[in-house]
Design an enzyme around this catalytic site. Structure first.
Site, PDB file in Angstrom:
ATOM      1  N   TYR A 844       1.813  20.801  33.852  1.00  0.00           N
ATOM      2  CA  TYR A 844       0.689  19.986  34.309  1.00  0.00           C
ATOM      3  C   TYR A 844       0.923  18.478  34.253  1.00  0.00           C
ATOM      4  O   TYR A 844       0.213  17.729  34.910  1.00  0.00           O
ATOM      5  CB  TYR A 844      -0.566  20.330  33.495  1.00  0.00           C
ATOM      6  CG  TYR A 844      -1.052  21.735  33.753  1.00  0.00           C
ATOM      7  CD1 TYR A 844      -1.678  22.074  34.942  1.00  0.00           C
ATOM      8  CD2 TYR A 844      -0.861  22.743  32.813  1.00  0.00           C
ATOM      9  CE1 TYR A 844      -2.103  23.363  35.189  1.00  0.00           C
ATOM     10  CE2 TYR A 844      -1.281  24.037  33.052  1.00  0.00           C
ATOM     11  CZ  TYR A 844      -1.905  24.341  34.242  1.00  0.00           C
ATOM     12  OH  TYR A 844      -2.326  25.617  34.495  1.00  0.00           O
ATOM     13  N   LEU A 845       1.849  18.017  33.443  1.00  0.00           N
ATOM     14  CA  LEU A 845       2.088  16.584  33.322  1.00  0.00           C
ATOM     15  C   LEU A 845       3.275  16.191  34.186  1.00  0.00           C
ATOM     16  O   LEU A 845       4.383  16.692  33.997  1.00  0.00           O
ATOM     17  CB  LEU A 845       2.362  16.213  31.858  1.00  0.00           C
ATOM     18  CG  LEU A 845       1.232  16.530  30.867  1.00  0.00           C
ATOM     19  CD1 LEU A 845       1.650  16.122  29.460  1.00  0.00           C
ATOM     20  CD2 LEU A 845      -0.053  15.833  31.267  1.00  0.00           C
TER      21      LEU A 845
END
Length: 885
Positions: A844-845
Site C-alpha cells: 500500500y505504500l
C-alpha cells in the site's frame, strides 16, 4: 447481490480452541474469535424505490437519537459536523485529514494506463479437482499475480469485479478476490520506445528484515566512499573480503513497456514445476495407537495420520473445527485404505498420535544435529535439483520464477476461523496441471511419472502453470518472481494509478457527497459506502458462501456490525480479512449518521446494512468516475498520501539515525492501523524484549565501568552532568549473572579459536598446539573475572590497557549514544508488537516515498527496505530526492 467472493486462505497459525485427549496437551491459550454467524445476503430490491421505507412489521424497537429532527426527509442539515477526531478505541490517524489533495500538487512521471486489479499472493494448499465443486473445471485465464507465499502477513482488499473493457483488443478477465499485488493490470506504454539496456550491479548480501543494521554514513557523503547498487555505502569493517559476482539486470523500466492489455510476451520457455518427493512409510516400530493398541496402517492412511500427528502440540490441534474436518476426511481415506489388522476407526477420542509425533521430533533433532558439512551437502543436492526451475526465458531475457514448487499434501490451515481448516489437501500430480509456454518452446518434463493435463500457448496471460486445489476449489498459479519485469511493471502501474486519483478525488468526493441525500435509496447507500471506503480505508467486501470464513467488508456489513451513538458517532465492530477484528469509534458527518439510521430501520441484526449495494455495482460506478478505479485504489491512495503527510510533518534536521527510524516506523504504524493491518502479539515477544533489555543493561554496565575508571583518574568528573546518571536498573544480582555469562562466552570463544587454529595447523602439516595453551588462555579469562568480582560494589575499576582521559570521554559518549538508540528501539519494538508493518510496505505504500525520504534525511535505504523489497522495487530506488506522492 451477485456473488464475487473468493476465500483468502493461507497457513497461518490459528487460535486455540478445545483440546482433545489424542496424545496432545492443550496449551491453555484459548482463542476467542468473537465471530458471529452471518446470514446470506438479501436480494436486491427496486433501485428506484423512494427513500421512505415501505410499511412492514417492525422487527425491533426503533431507537431514539438526540437529533434536532426525527423526520426522514432530505432537508439539508444546518449544523456542521464536529471536527473529525481520532478514534477513542483504536485510532485511525490521517484517514480524513490527509486525503484531500489539490490536483496541482501532482509531481512525478507519467500516469500508468493499466486497470488496477488485484491478484493472489498466497500459496496455500494445492490439488486438482478432486473435491466438491472442483472436478473437471478448466481454470479461467488469469493475468499476473503475486508469486511468493505471504508471510507474515500479507494483507489486501477484497477486490471489486473488473469493469468490462471498452477496447476490442482487451480481454475480459476473471478477478481473484484475495490478492495483495495488482499484477493483472495492463502494462503502460511509454511515449517513446527505448532499447533495453542492461547494467551490471553488485549482488547484495542478505540482510535481516527486522534487526537494525550498524550505523553508517549515508551514500554520497564522501566522494571516494564506496556505494552499492542502491546508493547505500558499502560497509568496511566486519565485512568478509571476497569477490562479489556480477550479474546483468534487465532495466525494464527504461524499456518499452507492452501495455495494450493483450499480448504479454513473445517467447516463453521454462521447466515447469517441481513436485514434492513421494511419501516414505514410517519404520515398522512407529505406529499410532487406537484404543490403546497399535494401529497397522497402509501408507496412504498412514501419511494422512502423520499430517495430524505433526501438529498435535500446535494451536491447530486445539481447534474443534480443525479436528472435526480432519477426522471426516481421514475416515474417507480409511475406507479406501483400511488398517491391515481390520480395526474399525470410528472415534477420534480413541486415537493416539503421540508415537508418530515423537518419531517426527526425533528426526527433527537428528537433522538439527547434523554437522555444517552435512547440512551444506544436503543443501547442495537440493539446489542442484531445483536449479533448472529457478529461472525462465521471457522474450529472450532471463527472469526468476516465483513459486515453482508444488506444495506437498497436508491439512488445510486457513486464516482465522475458517470453516474448512483441517481438511485434507490432496497430492497434486502432473495430470492436474496445465502448462503455459511459447509455441516453439520444448515442453518441460515432470519430475514424477505422469503427463501434463494440458499444454497451452497463451501469451495474453503471465502464468506459467496452473491447477485447481481441492479444498476451496481455488485456482493456483505459478508466476514470475516479484523481481521480474512483469511484476515490477504491475507494481509501478498500481502506485501510479493511486497517484492519478489525486486529479479526480475532489470531483469524486463532491459527487458522492451530493448523492448522500439522493431520493434513490440505492444511490444513497452507494454514496455512504463510498464515504467509508474513502475516509476509513475500508475494504469493499464480498459475499461469502456457507463454506467460507465469515468475514466482511464495507458492502457486506450487517446491521449488527454498525452501532450509532449520538450525536454523530458510528461504532464499527466486525471481523475483517483474516478474521482480524476491526473496531473503530469514529465521528461522521450528520448526514452519514442519519443515513445509517435510515438503513438500519426495520431490519434484523443479521440483515445487510447496504442491501442495495454490491461490489459489482459499486465497481461499475467507480469505473465511470475514473478509469481503472477500484476500492483498492482508494486504500492505496489513502495509505500512501497519509504516509507522505506524516513523514513530512517530522522535523528531523538534528535527529540521530535511531530517532529518524523511529519517526518513520511511527508513520508506518499509523498507516497500518488505518488499514487494520493488525496481528496477534508474537509468542516470543516477551522473550525477545527481555533480550533487548539485557543488551541495554550490558551497554549501561560497560559505561558504568568506564565512568569508574574515569572517576579514579580524576574525581572532579563526578560533578559533570553527563557522568552523573547512575544505572538504577542494574542491581548486584544482574551484575553477577552478566559477568558469569560474559566469562562463559569468552571461554567458549577461546575453545572455538583453539580448535580452529589446530585444524589449520594440521592442514598445513604442522603439529597442533598442546592442550596447555588452551588451559593458559582459560586461566587468563578466570583471572580477569576475579578482578571483576573484587570491583563489585567498590565504585572502582581499571582497564587492562590504560587509556588517556580524552579517549575515555570519547568512549563514554559513544556508549551513551548507543544507550539512547537502544531505548528508542525498545519503545519502537514494543509499540509495533500488534501491528503488521510489512503489509503496508509491500502493498500500500508507494516505495518511492521511502526512497525519497531516505535521500532527504541521509538514511540508508537498507535500514528500511530488506533485500527482498529492494529487489522487488528496483524502479523506485532511482527516484529523485524531491519526489512526492
Amino acid at each position: 447481490m451477485s456473488s464475487a467472493s473468493n476465500s483468502s486462505d493461507d497457513d497461518r497459525p490459528l487460535g486455540a480452541a478445545h483440546g482433545r485427549p489424542n496424545g496432545h496437551y492443550p496449551n491453555g491459550n484459548g482463542h476467542v474469535s468473537g465471530q458471529r454467524p452471518l446470514s446470506s445476503m438479501s436480494e436486491d430490491e427496486d433501485e428506484d424505490m423512494p427513500l421512505a421505507a415501505p410499511p412492514r412489521n417492525l422487527k425491533r424497537k426503533k431507537p431514539v437519537y438526540a437529533e434536532s429532527s426525527d423526520s426522514e426527509d432530505d432537508t439539508p442539515l444546518a449544523a456542521s459536523p464536529a471536527k473529525l477526531a481520532t478514534s477513542a478505541a483504536i485510532p485511525m490517524p490521517g484517514a480524513v485529514q490527509a486525503t484531500t489533495v489539490p490536483a496541482s500538487s501532482v509531481n512525478g512521471r507519467g500516469k500508468a494506463k493499466g486497470k488496477a486489479q488485484s491478484s493472489d499472493d498466497e500459496y496455500d494448499e494445492d490439488d486438482a479437482s478432486k473435491r466438491k465443486g472442483a472436478a473437471g473445471k478448466k481454470p479461467a485465464k488469469k493475468k499476473m499475480k503475486q508469486d511468493t507465499p505471504a508471510a507474515s502477513g500479507s494483507d489486501d482488499d477484497e477486490p471489486i469485479a473488473a469493469k468490462k473493457p471498452s477496447a476490442p483488443r482487451k480481454r475480459k478477465v476473471k478477478v481473484e478476490s484475495d490478492a495483495d499485488s495488482d499484477d493483472d493490470k495492463p502494462i503502460a506504454k511509454k511515449t517513446a520506445a527505448k532499447k533495453p539496456r542492461a547494467s551490471k550491479v553488485k549482488k547484495e548480501e542478505a540482510e535481516s528484515d527486522d534487526e537494525p543494521l550498524k550505523s553508517k554514513k549515508a551514500a554520497g557523503k564522501k566522494k571516494k566512499e564506496e556505494v552499492d547498487a542502491n546508493g547505500s555505502p558499502v560497509k568496511g569493517k566486519g565485512r568478509k573480503k571476497k569477490e562479489e559476482e556480477e550479474e546483468e539486470v534487465f532495466r525494464w523500466w527504461d524499456a518499452d513497456a507492452n501495455g495494450d492489455g493483450s499480448v504479454k510476451w513473445e517467447t516463453l520457455e521454462h521447466n515447469g514445476v517441481i513436485f514434492p518427493p513421494p511419501y516414505e512409510p514410517l519404520p515398522v516400530h512407529v505406529k499410532m495407537k487406537y484404543n490403546g493398541k497399535d494401529l497397522d496402517l497402509p501408507p496412504a492412511s498412514e501419511e494422512v495420520a502423520g499430517f495430524y500427528a505433526a501438529l498435535i502440540e500446535s494451536d491447530h490441534a486445539q481447534s474443534a473445527q480443525f479436528n472435526k474436518n480432519f477426522f471426516e476426511d481421514w475416515k474417507t481415506v480409511l475406507k479406501k485404505h483400511p488398517p491391515r489388522d481390520g480395526t474399525k476407526v470410528t472415534s477420534f477420542e480413541l486415537c493416539d498420535f503421540r508415537p508418530m509425533f515423537e518419531y517426527f521430533e526425533e528426526e527433527k533433532a537428528k537433522k538439527k544435529a547434523l554437522t555444517s558439512a552435512e547440512k551444506k551437502e544436503l543443501k547442495r543436492v537440493k539446489d542442484e535439483q531445483e536449479a533448472k526451475y529457478l529461472t525462465c526465458l521471457l522474450n529472450n531475457h532471463k527472469e526468476k520464477v516465483g513459486n515453482f514448487r508444488v506444495e506437498p499434501p497436508g491439512l488445510f490451515r486457513g486464516r482465522g476461523e475458517h470453516p474448512k481448516k483441517g481438511c485434507l489437501k490432496f497430492r497434486v500430480r502432473p495430470e492436474d496441471i496445465t502448462i503455459n509456454i511459447g509455441k516453439n518452446a520444448p515442453v518441460p518434463v515432470p519430475n514424477m511419472p505422469g503427463k501434463w493435463k494440458e499444454v497451452i500457448h497463451d501469451n495474453t496471460v503471465t502464468w506459467l502453470a496452473t491447477w485447481t486445489e481441492n479444498v476451496n476449489g481455488n485456482h493456483k498459479y505459478v508466476f514470475l518472481a516479484a523481481s521480474s519485469s512483469l511484476k515490477g511493471q504491475s507494481d509501478m502501474n498500481k502506485f501510479e494509478k493511486a497517484r492519478e486519483l489525486k486529479n479526480h478525488i475532489d470531483r469524486i468526493r463532491q459527487n458522492y457527497n451530493a448523492d448522500l441525500k439522493s431520493k434513490v435509496m440505492a444511490d444513497r447507500q452507494r454514496a455512504t459506502a463510498m464515504y467509508f471506503i474513502d475516509k476509513l480505508a475500508l475494504r469493499a467486501g464480498n459475499e461469502k458462501g456457507e463454506d467460507e470464513a465469515e468475514t466482511v467488508g464495507c458492502c457486506s456489513l450487517k446491521c449488527q456490525h454498525v452501532t450509532l451513538e449520538a450525536p454523530n458517532f458510528v461504532i464499527f465492530d466486525f471481523l475483517g480479512k483474516d478474521s482480524i477484528r476491526y473496531y473503530n469509534r469514529v465521528p461522521v458527518e450528520l448526514q452519514i449518521f442519519k443515513n445509517i439510521r435510515i438503513f438500519k430501520e426495520n431490519k434484523n441484526d443479521d440483515d445487510d446494512l447496504f442491501d442495495r449495494v454490491n461490489t459489482t455495482g459499486l465497481n461499475k460506478h467507480l469505473q465511470s468516475e475514473m478509469k481503472g478505479l477500484t476500492a483498492k485504489v482508494f486504500r492505496t491512495f489513502n495509505a500512501s498520501i497519509t504516509f507522505q503527510r506524516l513523514l513530512d510533518e517530522n522535523a528531523l534536521e538534528n535527529a540521530t539515525l535511531q530517532e529518524k527510524l523511529n519517526a518513520y516506523n511511527k508513520a508506518n504504524r499509523e498507516v497500518a492501523i488505518l488499514c487494520n493491518h493488525r496481528r496477534t502479539v508474537p509468542k516470543t515477544h516477551d522473550q525477545s524484549m527481555e533480550k533487548v533489555r539485557d543488551k541495554l543493561r550490558a551497554l549501561k554496565y560497560d559505561r558504568m565501568k568506564l565512568r569508574h575508571v574515569l572517576f579514579k583518574m580524576d574525581k572532579k568528573f563526578k560533578k559533570h552532568e553527563e557522568y552523573i546518571e547512575d544505572e538504577s536498573d542494574i542491581d548486584d544480582e544482574w551484575i553477577i549473572g552478566h559477568e558469569e555469562g560474559v566469562k562463559a562466552k569468552d571461554i567458549e570463544k577461546a575453545e572455538k579459536k583453539f580448535k580452529q587454529e589446530n585444524e589449520k595447523l594440521e592442514e598445513e602439516g604442522q603439529k597442533p598446539q598442546k592442550p596447555s595453551v588452551l588451559e593458559e588462555r582459560i586461566a587468563d579469562i578466570e583471572a580477569d573475572y576475579q578482578v571483576l568480582v573484587k570491583e563489585r560494589g567498590t565504585g572502582l575499576a581499571e582497564l587492562k590497557k590504560e587509556k588517556p582521559v580524552e579517549k575515555l570521554q570519547e568512549l563514554i559518549k559513544k556508549l551513551t549514544e548507543k544507550i539512547s538508540a537502544a531505548k528508542l528501539q525498545i519503545i519502537d519494538r514494543d509499540e509495533g508488537k500488534e501491528i503488521a508493518l510489512n503489509t503496508s510496505k509491500i502493498n500500500y505504500l508507494d516505495p518511492r516515498i521511502t526512497v525519497s525520504w531516505c535521500k532527504i534525511h541521509d538514511v540508508p535505504v537498507d535500514k528500511l527496505f530488506s533485500k527482498t523489497l529492494r529487489v522487488k522495487f528496483p524502479w523506485a530506488l532511482e527516484v529523485e530526492e524531491d519526489w512526492k506522492f
